[in-house]
Design an enzyme around this catalytic site. Structure first.
Site, PDB file in Angstrom:
ATOM      1  N   LYS A  89      -9.236  -8.145   8.867  1.00 66.83           N
ATOM      2  CA  LYS A  89      -9.823  -8.404  10.181  1.00 66.83           C
ATOM      3  C   LYS A  89      -9.674  -7.141  11.004  1.00 66.83           C
ATOM      4  O   LYS A  89      -8.752  -6.355  10.816  1.00 66.83           O
ATOM      5  CB  LYS A  89      -9.179  -9.604  10.869  1.00 66.83           C
ATOM      6  CG  LYS A  89      -7.734  -9.415  11.252  1.00 66.83           C
ATOM      7  CD  LYS A  89      -7.182 -10.653  11.949  1.00 66.83           C
ATOM      8  CE  LYS A  89      -5.722 -10.416  12.314  1.00 66.83           C
ATOM      9  NZ  LYS A  89      -5.128 -11.595  12.932  1.00 66.83           N
ATOM     10  N   HIS A 133       0.833  -1.204   0.000  1.00 70.02           N
ATOM     11  CA  HIS A 133       0.000   0.000   0.000  1.00 70.02           C
ATOM     12  C   HIS A 133       0.869   1.256   0.000  1.00 70.02           C
ATOM     13  O   HIS A 133       0.610   2.205  -0.744  1.00 70.02           O
ATOM     14  CB  HIS A 133      -0.935   0.014   1.216  1.00 70.02           C
ATOM     15  CG  HIS A 133      -2.203  -0.746   1.013  1.00 70.02           C
ATOM     16  ND1 HIS A 133      -2.243  -2.115   1.000  1.00 70.02           N
ATOM     17  CD2 HIS A 133      -3.469  -0.325   0.816  1.00 70.02           C
ATOM     18  CE1 HIS A 133      -3.493  -2.510   0.815  1.00 70.02           C
ATOM     19  NE2 HIS A 133      -4.258  -1.437   0.690  1.00 70.02           N
TER      20      HIS A 133
END
Length: 182
Positions: free
Chosen positions: A102, A37
């Protein structure tokens, strides 16, 4: 409610998903974690193209373990999504429609999801060996130097996830405890 979806994950499909839905995904998805990212943001700031077109795609926050002989991929459990929160709004603005990980997401990410008609799925942490059985193909497509954090293109069949935050901002992490208390 149980639903099966095929990729690409169009905005029309996203609009039919609700927080709490059990989803089985089949098709192409991509992996990216923190380092990938960060590099994507650097490349965008330099005016470069991203390794894949974000439109109608799903990113799985995954850094798989090395595969054993005869396996497509090693253990494939999700990583903590909040580590991608500072990058996610930009990718959502570029057309990303789904994220798998998560843990909770920031208000900024949730607002960006609502603005861009996107969804956040949770995969079960600790079930990486089982989840890897749903991955039928795995190919590194960018940032090979990052090792397990390289961007991969996966083909999955019936990957089980739960819609945690839908495109209207309904958040299972907030509603489920309230229902339990009642």
């Amino acid at each position: 409610m149980e639903k099966k979806i095929d990729t690409p994950l169009t905005k029309e499909k996203v609009q039919n998903l609700r927080a709490g839905d059990y989803i089985y995904i089949t098709g192409t998805i991509y992996t990216a974690r923190d380092a990938a990212h960060k590099r994507m943001m650097e490349e965008l700031s330099e005016g470069k193209e991203l390794p894949f077109d974000m439109r109608n795609q799903i990113i799985y926050y995954l850094g798989p373990t090395p595969n054993r002989e005869g396996q497509v991929i090693g253990s494939a459990g999700p990583t903590t999504s909040s580590r991608m929160d500072k990058y996610s709004p930009t990718l959502l603005d570029l057309g990303l429609t789904g994220m798998i990980g998560k843990g909770k997401r920031s208000k900024e990410v949730i607002e960006s999801m609502k603005k861009n008609t996107a969804v956040y799925f949770a995969a079960v942490g600790g079930a990486g060996a089982l989840l890897s059985q749903c991955i039928k193909k795995s190919e590194v497509i960018a940032y090979d130097d990052l090792g397990t954090e390289a961007i991969r293109k996966l083909y999955v069949e019936n990957l089980p996830v739960i819609t945690v935050i839908d495109c209207e901002g309904n958040n299972l992490y907030e509603t489920a405890p309230e229902k339990y208390k009642q």
